[in-house]
Design a protein around this motif. Structure first.
Motif, PDB file in Angstrom:
ATOM      1  N   ILE A   1       0.809  -1.108   0.078  1.00 37.34           N
ATOM      2  CA  ILE A   1      -0.124   0.008   0.054  1.00 37.34           C
ATOM      3  C   ILE A   1       0.883   1.316   0.079  1.00 37.34           C
ATOM      4  N   ILE A   2       1.848   1.109   0.688  1.00 36.66           N
ATOM      5  CA  ILE A   2       2.785   2.509   0.878  1.00 36.66           C
ATOM      6  C   ILE A   2       3.629   3.058  -0.329  1.00 36.66           C
ATOM      7  N   SER A   3       3.595   2.044  -1.369  1.00 38.38           N
ATOM      8  CA  SER A   3       4.097   2.423  -2.558  1.00 38.38           C
ATOM      9  C   SER A   3       3.326   2.798  -3.603  1.00 38.38           C
ATOM     10  N   GLN A   4       1.959   2.689  -3.324  1.00 36.74           N
ATOM     11  CA  GLN A   4       1.010   3.102  -4.306  1.00 36.74           C
ATOM     12  C   GLN A   4       1.042   4.912  -4.540  1.00 36.74           C
ATOM     13  N   PRO A   5       0.755   5.206  -5.565  1.00 36.48           N
ATOM     14  CA  PRO A   5       0.766   6.595  -5.818  1.00 36.48           C
ATOM     15  C   PRO A   5      -0.469   7.376  -4.959  1.00 36.48           C
ATOM     16  N   LEU A   6      -0.545   8.591  -4.656  1.00 33.59           N
ATOM     17  CA  LEU A   6      -1.426   9.127  -4.131  1.00 33.59           C
ATOM     18  C   LEU A   6      -2.505   9.459  -4.986  1.00 33.59           C
ATOM     19  N   LEU A   7      -3.790   9.152  -4.328  1.00 37.21           N
ATOM     20  CA  LEU A   7      -5.004   9.142  -4.918  1.00 37.21           C
ATOM     21  C   LEU A   7      -5.227  10.539  -5.205  1.00 37.21           C
ATOM     22  N   LYS A   8      -6.086  10.662  -6.256  1.00 34.36           N
ATOM     23  CA  LYS A   8      -6.593  12.302  -6.506  1.00 34.36           C
ATOM     24  C   LYS A   8      -7.278  13.027  -5.651  1.00 34.36           C
TER      25      LYS A   8
ATOM     26  N   GLY B   1      -1.509  10.356  14.088  1.00 34.13           N
ATOM     27  CA  GLY B   1      -2.454  10.767  12.855  1.00 34.13           C
ATOM     28  C   GLY B   1      -3.389   9.381  12.293  1.00 34.13           C
ATOM     29  N   ARG B   2      -4.040   9.925  11.421  1.00 39.08           N
ATOM     30  CA  ARG B   2      -4.780   8.876  10.664  1.00 39.08           C
ATOM     31  C   ARG B   2      -4.018   7.694  10.086  1.00 39.08           C
ATOM     32  N   TYR B   3      -2.954   7.855   9.478  1.00 40.98           N
ATOM     33  CA  TYR B   3      -2.197   7.019   8.746  1.00 40.98           C
ATOM     34  C   TYR B   3      -0.978   6.615   9.639  1.00 40.98           C
ATOM     35  N   LEU B   4      -1.147   6.318  10.771  1.00 44.83           N
ATOM     36  CA  LEU B   4      -0.114   5.866  11.759  1.00 44.83           C
ATOM     37  C   LEU B   4       0.485   4.608  11.176  1.00 44.83           C
ATOM     38  N   ALA B   5      -0.353   3.520  11.133  1.00 47.27           N
ATOM     39  CA  ALA B   5       0.235   2.213  10.553  1.00 47.27           C
ATOM     40  C   ALA B   5       1.025   2.393   9.210  1.00 47.27           C
ATOM     41  N   GLU B   6       0.412   3.122   8.376  1.00 53.83           N
ATOM     42  CA  GLU B   6       1.149   3.280   7.115  1.00 53.83           C
ATOM     43  C   GLU B   6       2.534   4.180   7.316  1.00 53.83           C
ATOM     44  N   ALA B   7       2.505   5.214   8.142  1.00 55.89           N
ATOM     45  CA  ALA B   7       3.589   6.054   8.505  1.00 55.89           C
ATOM     46  C   ALA B   7       4.721   5.096   8.907  1.00 55.89           C
ATOM     47  N   LEU B   8       4.449   4.086  10.007  1.00 53.35           N
ATOM     48  CA  LEU B   8       5.265   3.298  10.523  1.00 53.35           C
ATOM     49  C   LEU B   8       5.956   2.246   9.559  1.00 53.35           C
ATOM     50  N   LEU B   9       5.092   1.880   8.717  1.00 57.64           N
ATOM     51  CA  LEU B   9       5.358   0.811   7.717  1.00 57.64           C
ATOM     52  C   LEU B   9       6.571   1.611   6.704  1.00 57.64           C
ATOM     53  N   LEU B  10       6.061   2.729   6.249  1.00 58.58           N
ATOM     54  CA  LEU B  10       6.844   3.633   5.296  1.00 58.58           C
ATOM     55  C   LEU B  10       8.339   4.053   6.091  1.00 58.58           C
ATOM     56  N   ARG B  11       8.205   4.358   7.255  1.00 59.49           N
ATOM     57  CA  ARG B  11       9.534   4.595   8.056  1.00 59.49           C
ATOM     58  C   ARG B  11      10.307   3.470   8.275  1.00 59.49           C
ATOM     59  N   ALA B  12       9.820   2.319   8.435  1.00 60.80           N
ATOM     60  CA  ALA B  12      10.656   1.357   8.787  1.00 60.80           C
ATOM     61  C   ALA B  12      11.299   0.894   7.374  1.00 60.80           C
ATOM     62  N   THR B  13      10.534   0.997   6.277  1.00 60.16           N
ATOM     63  CA  THR B  13      10.978   0.491   5.113  1.00 60.16           C
ATOM     64  C   THR B  13      12.326   1.188   4.572  1.00 60.16           C
ATOM     65  N   PHE B  14      12.173   2.777   4.929  1.00 61.60           N
ATOM     66  CA  PHE B  14      13.366   3.399   4.401  1.00 61.60           C
ATOM     67  C   PHE B  14      14.314   3.011   5.487  1.00 61.60           C
TER      68      PHE B  14
ATOM     69  N   ASP C   1      -6.054  -4.388  14.249  1.00 60.12           N
ATOM     70  CA  ASP C   1      -7.045  -3.516  13.484  1.00 60.12           C
ATOM     71  C   ASP C   1      -6.557  -3.024  12.216  1.00 60.12           C
ATOM     72  N   ALA C   2      -5.184  -3.108  11.970  1.00 61.81           N
ATOM     73  CA  ALA C   2      -4.524  -2.762  10.793  1.00 61.81           C
ATOM     74  C   ALA C   2      -4.854  -3.450   9.506  1.00 61.81           C
ATOM     75  N   ASN C   3      -4.803  -2.525   8.388  1.00 62.26           N
ATOM     76  CA  ASN C   3      -5.161  -3.293   6.870  1.00 62.26           C
ATOM     77  C   ASN C   3      -4.342  -4.592   6.990  1.00 62.26           C
ATOM     78  N   VAL C   4      -4.706  -5.731   6.697  1.00 63.18           N
ATOM     79  CA  VAL C   4      -4.076  -6.989   6.499  1.00 63.18           C
ATOM     80  C   VAL C   4      -2.503  -6.809   5.633  1.00 63.18           C
ATOM     81  N   LYS C   5      -3.037  -5.988   4.662  1.00 62.80           N
ATOM     82  CA  LYS C   5      -1.942  -5.942   3.483  1.00 62.80           C
ATOM     83  C   LYS C   5      -0.857  -5.316   4.250  1.00 62.80           C
ATOM     84  N   LEU C   6      -0.859  -4.353   4.951  1.00 61.89           N
ATOM     85  CA  LEU C   6       0.122  -3.607   5.459  1.00 61.89           C
ATOM     86  C   LEU C   6       0.761  -4.521   6.836  1.00 61.89           C
ATOM     87  N   ARG C   7       0.145  -5.371   7.385  1.00 62.47           N
ATOM     88  CA  ARG C   7       0.732  -6.265   8.337  1.00 62.47           C
ATOM     89  C   ARG C   7       1.606  -7.221   7.567  1.00 62.47           C
TER      90      ARG C   7
END
Length: 595
Positions: free
Chosen positions: A243-250, A300-313, A335-341
């Protein structure tokens, strides 16, 4: 001028070319990349020597050598009352051979010891045979220290004694002397012109073990450094369910018109994560971690996404200790998106593999498959893990599952072919090798835009000595990915192995550095060549520059920043030791200057 006729370097200096054995050291070592095992055995880099046939003689028999008097001159049977010292030594050796064949190794050792004591000291080749025979008997008793000692004596007396070198290599392996084992088996491969699969497989095995040790040490001491943009893009391209590598939505951008005009758009929300995603699109990677941290601190709203993105870098820059807490937290967020986990488990599993913890790595990949069984990325990356663990059949099963879930996965198709090829090659099965090569043809036909397919096929073709076709495949890679520095290095190595064209090889490696000045593979290869040419200071200078811009992963391997690209550092053993000792180190090959 082109180095089509390498010049032998007797004692270093500034020779313009490489002797054949030196060229073999550059080319004859297998390089294990994250995308799969790569064999660059330089079969044409050294001529076939007489030692190549020695391994075929029966155990305990004298090996032929120039000017040898073994088996000639005095008779060694009973009934001959007057015998020369050499004749008596030969008789003792022949008696030892009989005991050896009968499995009476202690008695054989006594006979070989008698032969050694009786043999005139000037009869070097005969004496070397007696020591080697005694080493063979010690080997049967698993007395590895004695094996190594006797083989050393044999090699001192006969420096090109392949059987003694190979037996000493095996003894060093048993004694866990990996570096010494690699030195001996490298010498054997060169003397046999890289034609004996048994010695090449031992070299491959020890190289992996030694490479893991060097990689683990390097991994602990690595300074964080952002890799090249080309590598980062290649890394993310290996995931389709990330999910974190997908482009920003419109809806996440405030001004779509500006974005279409090529101007930087601003994210609609005051979100550190969305700003980090925007920086990813702009390839402004240095700001990703700081913006992700803002999102995390604000909860923030994107806590799980931000954790994964920071960990990736963090992983990309080599800071695993900082990445692990973030990955742990994402994995524990039920409760996070299973794709993130699942993605976090894949990346933590890859991290564990970097740290030489295959059990933990396997557990994470299995857990990812349990919680997200329809995620093709899990099977793709676990398949690569299985290749690294030499579990080829399981790797093929995972690639098949990935292909079932994602039929258009060119990477999985190509890597499955490479796994099958490696299995066929190590099993010495010509028919399955041909089938694997046909598989590569199907991959590049069905996925003509997949550079990885051409690259892996080129590596297999090189191993099969189909150099012209391998060169064509590398050209295809360059057409598809002109900014991939690794391809230029492989093409440069091919010129050395194929045509012994040193100038062309260095030109291509220099091009790789021009494209990516963080490409360790290019610096390492060029440094190795310079050391083997006798330009020790220049080789060390290149190694120093590499340390200043250390970036280990150099191809589109999805298991990015693993130890596996660091296996390439084994090519730099001469530089590493020269750097410490300030003298030339040719893998113990001073005795093997083959013109």
């Amino acid at each position: 001028m082109a180095a089509s006729k390498p010049v032998e370097v007797p004692g270093g200096g500034g020779s313009a070319g490489l002797s054949r054995w030196q060229l073999a050291l550059v080319l004859g070592t297998p390089i294990l990349l994250g995308a799969g095992a790569v064999y660059l055995w330089g079969r044409r880099a050294a001529r076939r020597g007489k030692g190549a046939s020695e391994r075929k003689t029966p155990e305990g028999r004298a090996s032929p050598g120039p000017g040898s008097e073994s088996g000639s001159g005095q008779p060694d049977g009973p009934g001959h009352e007057e015998m020369s010292p050499l004749g008596r030594a030969q008789a003792a050796k022949n008696k030892g051979n009989k005991y050896f064949k009968a499995g009476k190794y202690e008695l054989a050792i006594q006979c070989y010891t008698e032969a050694i004591s009786l043999c005139p000291p000037e009869k070097n080749l005969d004496l070397s045979t007696f020591y080697q025979n005694r080493a063979a008997a010690y080997e049967q008793l698993q007395k590895w220290t004695e094996v190594a000692q006797d083989c050393t004596k044999a090699v001192e007396l006969n420096p090109k004694y392949v059987k003694a070198l190979f037996r000493r290599a095996k003894a060093h392996e048993k004694l866990d002397n990996k570096k010494e084992c690699l030195e001996d088996v490298t010498a054997v491969c060169i003397l046999e012109a890289f034609q004996n699969q048994q010695s090449m497989l031992l070299a491959d095995k020890v190289l992996k073990l030694l490479g893991k040790e060097k990689a683990k040490e390097k991994y602990k001491n690595r300074e964080p450094l952002m890799p090249s943009p080309q590598f980062i893009k290649s890394y993310f391209s290996s995931f389709t369910d990330d999910i974190i590598s997908q482009p920003l939505l419109k809806g996440e951008k405030s001004d779509e018109d500006k974005d279409k005009e090529g101007e930087a758009s601003e994210v609609k929300e005051n979100s550190g994560y969305l700003r980090a995603k925007q920086y990813m699109e702009e390839e402004n990677y240095d700001k990703i971690i700081s913006e992700s941290t803002k999102e995390i601190e604000a909860k923030g709203r994107y806590l799980a996404e931000a954790l994964l993105l920071r960990a990736t870098f963090y992983l990309l820059i080599g800071n695993a200790s900082a990445a692990k807490p973030d990955l742990d937290q994402v994995i524990s967020m039920e409760d996070a998106n299973v794709k993130l986990r699942a993605n976090a488990l894949i990346k933590r599993g890859s991290m564990y593999m970097q740290q030489q913890q295959p059990v933990l790595s396997t557990q994470d990949f299995n857990m990812a498959a349990d919680i997200d069984p329809q995620n093709a990325d899990v099977y793709h990356h676990r398949g690569q893990l299985k290749i690294l663990l030499d579990q080829i059949e399981e790797a093929v099963e995972d690639f098949d599952e990935c292909i079932r879930l994602r039929p258009n996965s060119a990477l999985a198709q190509a890597q499955k072919c490479f796994a099958l090829y490696r299995q066929a090659y190590t099993g010495s099965n010509a028919l399955t090798v041909q089938a694997a090569m046909k598989g590569f043809e199907d991959v590049i036909k069905n996925f003509p835009r997949c550079a990885e397919g051409y690259a892996l096929y080129a590596q297999a073709l090189t191993d099969q000595q189909q150099f012209g076709k391998a060169d064509e495949m590398y050209d295809k890679c360059i057409d598809l990915e002109p900014d991939n520095a690794t391809t230029y290095v492989h093409k440069g190595l091919l010129q050395l192995q194929w045509k012994q064209d040193l100038d062309k090889g260095l030109e291509l490696i220099s091009k790789a550095i021009e494209i990516d000045n963080k490409c360790d593979f290019a610096y390492e290869t060029m440094g190795t060549i310079e050391v083997q040419r006798g330009n020790l200071d220049k080789g060390i200078e290149i190694d120093d520059h590499m340390k200043e811009s250390d970036n280990t992963a150099r191809n589109s391997a999805p298991l990015a920043k693993t130890n596996m690209p660091i296996f390439q550092r084994i090519l730099l053993l001469p530089i590493k030791i020269a750097h410490m000792e300030k003298k030339e180190f040719y893998l113990g090959m001073n005795l093997f200057m083959i013109a």
